[in-house]
Each structure stands twice: as structure tokens, then as C-alpha cells.
Scaffold this active site. Structure first.
Site, PDB file in Angstrom:
ATOM      1  N   GLY A 114       0.791  -1.276   0.097  1.00 26.44           N
ATOM      2  CA  GLY A 114       0.213   0.075  -0.030  1.00 26.44           C
ATOM      3  C   GLY A 114       0.759   1.445  -0.022  1.00 26.44           C
ATOM      4  O   GLY A 114       0.377   2.484  -0.098  1.00 26.44           O
ATOM      5  N   GLU A 159       4.646  -6.109   1.791  1.00 26.26           N
ATOM      6  CA  GLU A 159       4.075  -6.647   0.565  1.00 26.26           C
ATOM      7  C   GLU A 159       3.967  -5.311  -0.363  1.00 26.26           C
ATOM      8  O   GLU A 159       2.868  -5.246  -0.802  1.00 26.26           O
ATOM      9  CB  GLU A 159       2.930  -7.413   0.661  1.00 26.26           C
ATOM     10  CG  GLU A 159       2.904  -8.624   1.550  1.00 26.26           C
ATOM     11  CD  GLU A 159       1.449  -8.972   1.852  1.00 26.26           C
ATOM     12  OE1 GLU A 159       0.558  -8.500   1.427  1.00 26.26           O
ATOM     13  OE2 GLU A 159       1.475  -9.909   2.334  1.00 26.26           O
ATOM     14  N   PRO A 160       5.054  -4.608  -0.778  1.00 24.45           N
ATOM     15  CA  PRO A 160       4.879  -3.602  -1.734  1.00 24.45           C
ATOM     16  C   PRO A 160       4.806  -3.937  -3.139  1.00 24.45           C
ATOM     17  O   PRO A 160       5.422  -4.797  -3.347  1.00 24.45           O
ATOM     18  CB  PRO A 160       6.332  -2.735  -1.401  1.00 24.45           C
ATOM     19  CG  PRO A 160       7.213  -3.602  -0.980  1.00 24.45           C
ATOM     20  CD  PRO A 160       6.399  -4.809  -0.380  1.00 24.45           C
ATOM     21  N   GLY A 161       3.860  -3.254  -3.905  1.00 26.91           N
ATOM     22  CA  GLY A 161       3.701  -3.308  -5.242  1.00 26.91           C
ATOM     23  C   GLY A 161       3.850  -2.227  -5.984  1.00 26.91           C
ATOM     24  O   GLY A 161       4.986  -1.932  -6.352  1.00 26.91           O
ATOM     25  N   ARG A 162       3.162  -1.149  -5.683  1.00 29.74           N
ATOM     26  CA  ARG A 162       3.048  -0.026  -6.517  1.00 29.74           C
ATOM     27  C   ARG A 162       4.367   0.761  -6.304  1.00 29.74           C
ATOM     28  O   ARG A 162       5.100   1.377  -7.303  1.00 29.74           O
ATOM     29  CB  ARG A 162       2.010   0.787  -6.210  1.00 29.74           C
ATOM     30  CG  ARG A 162       1.650   2.203  -6.896  1.00 29.74           C
ATOM     31  CD  ARG A 162       0.516   3.122  -6.394  1.00 29.74           C
ATOM     32  NE  ARG A 162      -0.582   2.517  -5.696  1.00 29.74           N
ATOM     33  CZ  ARG A 162      -1.721   2.131  -6.206  1.00 29.74           C
ATOM     34  NH1 ARG A 162      -1.748   3.098  -7.540  1.00 29.74           N
ATOM     35  NH2 ARG A 162      -2.837   1.474  -5.764  1.00 29.74           N
ATOM     36  N   ARG A 188      -6.769   2.538 -15.194  1.00 31.98           N
ATOM     37  CA  ARG A 188      -7.010   3.192 -14.049  1.00 31.98           C
ATOM     38  C   ARG A 188      -7.585   4.448 -14.218  1.00 31.98           C
ATOM     39  O   ARG A 188      -8.543   4.975 -13.306  1.00 31.98           O
ATOM     40  CB  ARG A 188      -5.502   3.535 -13.510  1.00 31.98           C
ATOM     41  CG  ARG A 188      -4.776   2.280 -13.171  1.00 31.98           C
ATOM     42  CD  ARG A 188      -3.470   2.530 -12.327  1.00 31.98           C
ATOM     43  NE  ARG A 188      -3.784   2.791 -10.888  1.00 31.98           N
ATOM     44  CZ  ARG A 188      -3.789   3.956 -10.409  1.00 31.98           C
ATOM     45  NH1 ARG A 188      -3.416   5.005 -11.132  1.00 31.98           N
ATOM     46  NH2 ARG A 188      -4.120   4.246  -9.173  1.00 31.98           N
ATOM     47  N   TYR A 203     -10.928   4.382 -11.819  1.00 34.43           N
ATOM     48  CA  TYR A 203     -10.566   4.926 -10.485  1.00 34.43           C
ATOM     49  C   TYR A 203     -10.657   6.503 -10.651  1.00 34.43           C
ATOM     50  O   TYR A 203     -10.196   7.211  -9.777  1.00 34.43           O
ATOM     51  CB  TYR A 203      -9.315   4.727  -9.927  1.00 34.43           C
ATOM     52  CG  TYR A 203      -9.175   3.250  -9.600  1.00 34.43           C
ATOM     53  CD1 TYR A 203      -9.838   2.263  -8.597  1.00 34.43           C
ATOM     54  CD2 TYR A 203      -7.972   2.635 -10.490  1.00 34.43           C
ATOM     55  CE1 TYR A 203      -9.280   1.114  -8.711  1.00 34.43           C
ATOM     56  CE2 TYR A 203      -7.729   1.298 -10.172  1.00 34.43           C
ATOM     57  CZ  TYR A 203      -8.656   0.538  -9.437  1.00 34.43           C
ATOM     58  OH  TYR A 203      -8.286  -0.868  -9.218  1.00 34.43           O
ATOM     59  N   CYS A 261     -15.127   1.950 -27.650  1.00 31.64           N
ATOM     60  CA  CYS A 261     -16.412   2.631 -27.963  1.00 31.64           C
ATOM     61  C   CYS A 261     -17.001   2.694 -26.402  1.00 31.64           C
ATOM     62  O   CYS A 261     -18.095   1.699 -26.189  1.00 31.64           O
ATOM     63  CB  CYS A 261     -17.206   1.794 -28.975  1.00 31.64           C
ATOM     64  SG  CYS A 261     -16.618   1.542 -30.399  1.00 31.64           S
ATOM     65  N   TYR A 267      -0.262  -1.592 -12.130  1.00 35.77           N
ATOM     66  CA  TYR A 267      -1.603  -1.794 -12.139  1.00 35.77           C
ATOM     67  C   TYR A 267      -2.223  -1.269 -13.821  1.00 35.77           C
ATOM     68  O   TYR A 267      -2.981  -0.598 -13.899  1.00 35.77           O
ATOM     69  CB  TYR A 267      -2.595  -1.364 -11.188  1.00 35.77           C
ATOM     70  CG  TYR A 267      -2.388  -1.862  -9.893  1.00 35.77           C
ATOM     71  CD1 TYR A 267      -2.644  -3.085  -9.397  1.00 35.77           C
ATOM     72  CD2 TYR A 267      -1.417  -1.016  -8.784  1.00 35.77           C
ATOM     73  CE1 TYR A 267      -2.169  -3.631  -8.107  1.00 35.77           C
ATOM     74  CE2 TYR A 267      -1.144  -1.424  -7.618  1.00 35.77           C
ATOM     75  CZ  TYR A 267      -1.586  -2.846  -7.339  1.00 35.77           C
ATOM     76  OH  TYR A 267      -1.218  -3.419  -6.131  1.00 35.77           O
TER      77      TYR A 267
HETATM   78  N1  LLP Z   1      -0.908  -7.111  -0.380  1.00 37.19           N
HETATM   79  C1  LLP Z   1      -2.230  -6.997  -0.467  1.00 37.19           C
HETATM   80  C2  LLP Z   1      -2.913  -8.256   0.284  1.00 37.19           C
HETATM   81  C3  LLP Z   1      -2.930  -6.574  -1.434  1.00 37.19           C
HETATM   82  O1  LLP Z   1      -4.339  -6.607  -1.632  1.00 37.19           O
HETATM   83  C4  LLP Z   1      -2.211  -5.566  -2.298  1.00 37.19           C
HETATM   84  C5  LLP Z   1      -3.031  -4.724  -3.092  1.00 37.19           C
HETATM   85  C6  LLP Z   1      -0.723  -5.330  -2.162  1.00 37.19           C
HETATM   86  C7  LLP Z   1      -0.318  -6.154  -0.987  1.00 37.19           C
HETATM   87  C8  LLP Z   1      -0.131  -4.251  -2.804  1.00 37.19           C
HETATM   88  O2  LLP Z   1      -0.474  -3.145  -2.744  1.00 37.19           O
HETATM   89  P1  LLP Z   1       0.604  -1.809  -3.524  1.00 37.19           P
HETATM   90  O3  LLP Z   1       1.724  -1.834  -2.700  1.00 37.19           O
HETATM   91  O4  LLP Z   1       0.415  -1.955  -4.590  1.00 37.19           O
HETATM   92  O5  LLP Z   1      -0.422  -0.741  -3.148  1.00 37.19           O
HETATM   93  N2  LLP Z   1      -5.763  -1.695  -8.932  1.00 37.19           N
HETATM   94  C9  LLP Z   1      -5.534  -0.668  -7.809  1.00 37.19           C
HETATM   95  C10 LLP Z   1      -4.591  -1.256  -6.794  1.00 37.19           C
HETATM   96  C11 LLP Z   1      -5.329  -2.175  -5.911  1.00 37.19           C
HETATM   97  C12 LLP Z   1      -4.449  -3.013  -4.878  1.00 37.19           C
HETATM   98  C13 LLP Z   1      -5.224  -4.208  -4.602  1.00 37.19           C
HETATM   99  N3  LLP Z   1      -4.218  -4.887  -3.457  1.00 37.19           N
HETATM  100  C14 LLP Z   1      -4.973   0.555  -8.594  1.00 37.19           C
HETATM  101  O6  LLP Z   1      -4.706   0.752  -9.674  1.00 37.19           O
HETATM  102  O7  LLP Z   1      -4.639   1.570  -7.874  1.00 37.19           O
END
Ligand code: LLP
Length: 440
Positions: free
Chosen positions: A260, A294-297, A333, A337, A362, A391
Site C-alpha cells: 500500500g 508486501e509492496p507493489g506500486r 486506471r 478510479y 467504444c 496496475y
Molecule cells: N498485499 C495485498 C494483500 C494487497 O491486496 C495488495 C494490493 C498489495 C499487497 C499491494 O498493494 P500496493 O503496494 O501495490 O499498493 N488496482 C488498484 C490497486 C489495487 C490494490 C490491490 N491490493 C490501482 O490501480 O490503484
């Protein structure tokens, strides 16, 4: 405005000096590291996603340094960008992964991870996915309900294994994210075990002989710039841990604070990870617990752009439109969103306009920007849609029978296609004109 996203210097592959990593202008042309994006678009076509490997490495390193004060593991959240080349790059940096499906498990294993580097989250794991995770001997399965707990115990028993599990607890904290869809840790949401049931579910787990209760987990939401939710959530987890230990849980050694961490799309503040790291380290000091993040973004968000070509300009109802060859099927996105992505022409142009930047799909919701001031671009110009590393491609579809874009990785002065652009045959893969009729 030229803007360096990563701001790190890497030695040029040809040895002729220092290059800047990430997205920046050289003589009016936007580059990714040492690669001019107009020339790259001419080579690989559009729409294409382009990722800077040095940016990804830099973000990973920032996090590793931020949490250096406490024993920790960084598990990259595969859902943000599941490209095999990115997974492999992070694996080489020492990352683990956080997965949410059998498909992500497949990718992680394909990219070189082993079970010990994998945690499995997700609110709706199927029995087959649980079997696959146990067969891979994943580090932790994060359990989100009592029913899931019992199913994992049954499957583990059948496979004659003891499943290491963590309980994903809904910490029930208030979070402020840019869109309600990306909040997960508030009371009443579908994610996690409700806070007031966590200790009881832990006791159930302790009574199930094929389970080892090894961790506690939370995920409060996505694109969070403040420490508050993490601090509050972690405090709650640690309080629950005490109660669970008192109830006989002796094997809990992991505490997972989820992902997050926010990045900058427009003018928002990214999270100060160094401060977050020191706060969390202080809270865990002396606990003997291993932190999981657990970082993604945070790792990939600003390491990627979507390159798209301007197809047409048009005016309608007094409004300017820029029509691009990428659409909401490529980058969902903005439409889904109402998310902001900075957009700029790859080659500097004279003059400014205010326009809607829209795709060819379309749907009136197919836009990248509304009423946005951008360069006065013409048909044929290439645009970069920024902050598209997370994403982006992973949420793409073939809607309107549009083959998916290519993905390209850049590293210094080199580039390599890491996903081929789809062709029309990919659109009909697995389909048949004549049904294979059968009767039950
Ligand atoms: N861990 C869990 C359990 C999660 O559900 C998520 C994201 C993450 C880690 C990673 O979150 P991050 O670090 O990337 O914020 N599609 C949306 C974001 C959905 C995130 C879902 N869960 C967007 O485009 O903003």
C-alpha cells in the site's frame, strides 16, 4: 517539464559517461534511462509499456534500507506488475513475492522463486490453488476466514503436510486512499478475519493438527501516504499476538504489514519509507518477530510509462480531443478510479492546448485525461502516459478485440521486449466457431 523520476546515475553501457535512470529529457526528447522513447516507439510500435530496470532496483533498495533496522522480508506484490522479467529482476535483488492466485504462483515459480520466497494472500483461494501452494511449500498461506482455515487443514492432511499459515486480520483502521476501491482494512470489508473474531479463529487453528500458525497479517489499503494506518494496524496485530500467545500460539514468528505504500502520480506526497521503517522497527524491536512487507506500486509504479501514438485531433462541442491508439483496455486506471496520470509528448512541441485525451474504445469512459493542459500535439506524435508501471498492463483486457500491448524493459542504454505485442490470433485463442457439442 523535464522530471527525473528515479534520479540515479548509472554508468553508460558504452562507457561514455553517466546516464540518468528513469524518465527524463535529453535535447527535448523524453528518454527512459539512455533510450530515446521516440526511436523506441518506432522500433517496437505502440501502444507499449516501457519499464526502467534501474528505477525498479532503486525503489527496492530504498525499501531494503528503510527496514534495515529490523529483521524483515520484502515480498513484492505480483499483482502490481507480473511480468516475468520484472519478477526475475526482483528475485535477483533478494525479494520474495506476495501472490493471490494459482496463476501468480505459476509466474513466480517460472521466474525463479521457490516456495520459501512466496506468501499466498487472497480472500477466495480455491482448493486447487491451496493444493498447488502446499505442493510448492510456500512460506505462508494467509488465511482470510474460518472456512478457509478448515479447508487448508483438510487439504494439508490429505497431502500429509503441515501448512504454515498466517491469519490475515482486518485491523479495522480508517484509511484515506484516493478511491474507495483501494481501501481494504476498514470494518465490514470482505478482506481478512474480522478483528473481534481473530483470537477465536487462532484457537481453532491451534486445534487443527495439519496447521502451523506462524504469522499475523494485515493489508490496510493501497496508495497510502500516512504512517497512521500502519502504526495503528500493527499495534492491533501485536495486541492480538499477545492474546493468541496466551491461548497457546507458540509458533508465531512473522508479522506482515501488507503493501500500500504510496507513490507520486501528480503532486501527492509519496510515503516517507525511511520514517515508516524506523517507526515499525521501533515497534518490533526485541520482539523476535520477522517483519514482512508486501509492496507493489512503490516498487514499479513510477518505473513505467505507456507509450501511445496520437491518431487524430478533433473538436466537438467546443472541446478539443486528442485520440490515441491506446485505450482503457490498455490502461484502465483513469476510467476505473478516475486516477490521474501525467501525460506528455515524447518530443517537445510548441504551444499548449486543453483537451480530453481519449482512446479508441467504444465507451465514453475511455479516457486518459479530461480537460487536461498538454502540448499541442498532432497525429503521429508519441505520448508518454506516466506512472503506468503498476496496475497498468496487468489490468489490460482485449475489450473491443484489441490485441494487448507489448512490454519493454530498458536497462541503461539497452532495451528488450519482455512481452510480445499480441496479434489477431491471440484474440481467438481457445475459441471455436463450431461448439464441441456434448450431452450430460
Ligand atoms: N498485499 C495485498 C494483500 C494487497 O491486496 C495488495 C494490493 C498489495 C499487497 C499491494 O498493494 P500496493 O503496494 O501495490 O499498493 N488496482 C488498484 C490497486 C489495487 C490494490 C490491490 N491490493 C490501482 O490501480 O490503484
Amino acid at each position: 517539464m523535464p522530471r527525473v523520476r528515479c534520479g540515479i546515475a548509472v554508468r553508460g553501457a558504452l562507457g561514455e559517461g553517466i546516464l540518468t535512470a528513469g524518465f527524463h529529457r535529453v535535447a527535448g526528447t523524453l528518454h527512459c534511462d539512455g533510450v530515446p522513447l521516440d526511436a523506441l516507439a518506432a522500433q517496437v510500435g505502440t501502444p507499449s509499456y516501457v519499464y526502467s530496470a534501474p528505477c525498479i532496483r532503486e525503489q527496492y533498495t530504498l525499501l531494503a534500507q528503510a527496514f534495515a533496522g529490523t529483521p524483515h522480508r520484502l515480498h513484492y506484490s505480483v499483482k502490481a506488475n507480473s511480468n516475468l522479467a520484472i519478477l526475475a529482476l526482483l528475485q535477483q535483488m533478494g525479494a520474495g513475492v506476495d501472490i493471490v492466485s494459482g496463476g501468480e504462483l505459476f509466474r513466480a515459480l517460472r521466474a525463479g522463486y521457490t516456495g520459501s520466497g512466496i506468501v499466498f494472500s487472497g480472500v477466495g483461494k480455491t482448493e486447487v490453488e491451496i493444493e498447488e501452494a502446499l505442493a510448492a511449500d510456500v512460506l505462508l498461506i494467509n488465511i482470510e476466514s474460518e472456512e478457509e482455515l478448515r479447508l487448508v487443514n483438510d487439504v494439508a492432511g490429505r497431502m500429509q503436510r503441515r501448512a504454515r499459515i498466517a491469519l490475515r486480520v482486518n485491523p479495522e483502521v480508517t484509511v484515506d486512499t484516493p478511491h474507495p476501491y483501494t481501501r481494504t482494512g476498514e470494518k465490514g470489508m470482505k478482506f481478512g478475519i474480522p478483528h473481534d473474531e481473530a483470537v477465536r479463529v487462532a484457537s481453532v487453528a491451534l486445534g487443527l493438527k495439519n496447521l502451523a500458525l506462524a504469522g499475523l497479517d494485515m493489508h490496510v489499503g493501497s496508495q497510502i501516504s500516512l504512517f497512521g494506518p500502519y502504526e495503528m494496524g500493527l499495534q492491533r496485530l501485536l495486541a492480538l499476538l499477545e492474546q493468541m500467545r496466551a491461548a497457546g500460539a507458540t509458533e508465531i514468528r512473522y508479522v506482515d504489514i501488507g503493501g500500500g505504500l504510496a507513490v507520486t502520480y501528480d503532486t501527492e506526497r509519496p510515503i516517507d519509507v525511511a520514517q515508516l521503517g524506523s517507526k515499525v522497527s521501533a515497534m518490533l524491536s526485541g520482539s523476535g518477530l520477522q517483519l514482512i512487507v508486501e509492496p507493489g506500486r512503490f516498487i514499479v509504479g513510477n518505473a513505467g510509462v505507456l507509450l501511445t501514438r496520437v491518431l487524430y485531433r478533433k473538436r466537438s462541442g467546443g472541446k478539443e480531443y486528442v485520440i490515441t491508439d491506446a485505450g482503457m483496455n490498455d490502461l484502465l486506471r483513469p476510467s476505473h478510479y478516475n486516477a490521474y496520470h501525467r501525460i506528455e509528448p515524447v518530443k517537445a512541441v510548441e504551444g499548449r492546448i486543453v483537451a480530453d485525451v481519449v482512446g479508441p474504445v467504444c465507451e465514453s469512459g475511455d479516457f486518459f485525461a479530461l480537460n487536461r493542459e498538454i502540448g499541442d500535439v498532432s497525429a503521429g506524435d508519441i505520448l508518454a502516459v506516466h506512472s503506468a508501471g503498476a496496475y497498468g498492463f496487468v489490468m489490460a483486457s482485449q475489450y473491443n478485440s484489441r490485441p494487448k500491448a507489448a512490454e519493454v524493459m530498458v536497462d541503461g542504454e539497452r532495451y528488450g521486449v519482455v512481452t510480445d505485442r499480441e496479434g489477431y490470433d491471440d484474440l481467438v485463442k481457445g475459441e471455436r466457431v463450431e461448439p464441441r457439442w456434448t450431452s450430460l
